[in-house]
Design a protein around this motif. Structure first.
Motif, PDB file in Angstrom:
ATOM      1  N   VAL A  80     -17.697  -4.834 123.468  1.00 25.37           N
ATOM      2  CA  VAL A  80     -18.393  -3.824 124.261  1.00 25.37           C
ATOM      3  C   VAL A  80     -19.878  -4.155 124.360  1.00 25.37           C
ATOM      4  N   LEU A  81     -20.483  -4.508 123.242  1.00 27.52           N
ATOM      5  CA  LEU A  81     -21.911  -4.823 123.270  1.00 27.52           C
ATOM      6  C   LEU A  81     -22.191  -6.099 124.048  1.00 27.52           C
ATOM      7  N   ARG A  82     -21.351  -7.099 123.907  1.00 29.49           N
ATOM      8  CA  ARG A  82     -21.549  -8.352 124.639  1.00 29.49           C
ATOM      9  C   ARG A  82     -21.360  -8.149 126.138  1.00 29.49           C
ATOM     10  N   GLY A  83     -20.420  -7.304 126.513  1.00 31.25           N
ATOM     11  CA  GLY A  83     -20.185  -7.041 127.929  1.00 31.25           C
ATOM     12  C   GLY A  83     -21.307  -6.272 128.573  1.00 31.25           C
ATOM     13  N   SER A  84     -21.991  -5.439 127.831  1.00 30.12           N
ATOM     14  CA  SER A  84     -23.047  -4.624 128.417  1.00 30.12           C
ATOM     15  C   SER A  84     -24.371  -5.368 128.544  1.00 30.12           C
ATOM     16  N   VAL A  85     -24.582  -6.413 127.778  1.00 32.83           N
ATOM     17  CA  VAL A  85     -25.857  -7.132 127.850  1.00 32.83           C
ATOM     18  C   VAL A  85     -25.728  -8.510 128.484  1.00 32.83           C
ATOM     19  N   SER A  86     -24.529  -8.878 128.931  1.00 35.23           N
ATOM     20  CA  SER A  86     -24.362 -10.212 129.498  1.00 35.23           C
ATOM     21  C   SER A  86     -24.956 -10.266 130.900  1.00 35.23           C
ATOM     22  N   THR A  87     -25.272 -11.473 131.338  1.00 36.38           N
ATOM     23  CA  THR A  87     -25.813 -11.657 132.677  1.00 36.38           C
ATOM     24  C   THR A  87     -24.694 -11.560 133.695  1.00 36.38           C
ATOM     25  N   ARG A  88     -25.065 -11.162 134.893  1.00 36.66           N
ATOM     26  CA  ARG A  88     -24.065 -11.024 135.947  1.00 36.66           C
ATOM     27  C   ARG A  88     -23.684 -12.392 136.475  1.00 36.66           C
ATOM     28  N   ALA A 146     -11.828  -4.868 110.868  1.00 36.98           N
ATOM     29  CA  ALA A 146     -12.017  -6.078 111.668  1.00 36.98           C
ATOM     30  C   ALA A 146     -11.752  -5.790 113.145  1.00 36.98           C
ATOM     31  N   GLY A 147     -10.740  -5.015 113.441  1.00 38.22           N
ATOM     32  CA  GLY A 147     -10.445  -4.646 114.822  1.00 38.22           C
ATOM     33  C   GLY A 147     -11.551  -3.828 115.449  1.00 38.22           C
ATOM     34  N   MET A 148     -12.083  -2.882 114.700  1.00 35.39           N
ATOM     35  CA  MET A 148     -13.172  -2.059 115.223  1.00 35.39           C
ATOM     36  C   MET A 148     -14.433  -2.881 115.454  1.00 35.39           C
ATOM     37  N   LEU A 149     -14.718  -3.809 114.550  1.00 33.95           N
ATOM     38  CA  LEU A 149     -15.872  -4.680 114.747  1.00 33.95           C
ATOM     39  C   LEU A 149     -15.672  -5.600 115.955  1.00 33.95           C
ATOM     40  N   GLY A 150     -14.448  -6.049 116.165  1.00 40.59           N
ATOM     41  CA  GLY A 150     -14.155  -6.873 117.333  1.00 40.59           C
ATOM     42  C   GLY A 150     -14.349  -6.109 118.628  1.00 40.59           C
ATOM     43  N   ILE A 151     -13.866  -4.887 118.666  1.00 38.43           N
ATOM     44  CA  ILE A 151     -14.041  -4.055 119.858  1.00 38.43           C
ATOM     45  C   ILE A 151     -15.515  -3.769 120.103  1.00 38.43           C
ATOM     46  N   LEU A 152     -16.247  -3.470 119.058  1.00 38.17           N
ATOM     47  CA  LEU A 152     -17.680  -3.216 119.186  1.00 38.17           C
ATOM     48  C   LEU A 152     -18.417  -4.439 119.709  1.00 38.17           C
TER      49      LEU A 152
END
Length: 68
Positions: A23-31, A14-20
């Motif tokens: 990371v993925l949400r931060g890289s594709v979010s709008t500025r 669960a922790g690894m999925l949360g971190i993933l």
């Protein structure tokens, strides 16, 4: 398997999925922020206000309460 091991594995996964997900949400979010270069470009395009322009001054409103 031991119950403690199962709970530990579930928590690690669960922790690894949360971190993933973070990371993925931060890289594709709008500025949502401005860069320094964008702020400098905006400021370079502005004209300075004249000395007698009323928008240049800041007014402060002071309220006095009547003594009882």
């Amino acid at each position: 398997m031991n119950l403690v091991v199962v709970i530990g594995v579930v928590l690690v996964v669960a922790g690894m999925l949360g971190i993933l997900a973070v990371v993925l949400r931060g890289s594709v979010s709008t500025r949502d922020h401005l860069t320094v270069a964008e702020i400098q470009a905006r400021l370079a395009g502005e004209r300075p206000l004249a000395a007698d322009d009323p928008r240049r001054t800041v007014s402060v409103v002071v309220r006095r309460h009547a003594d009882s």
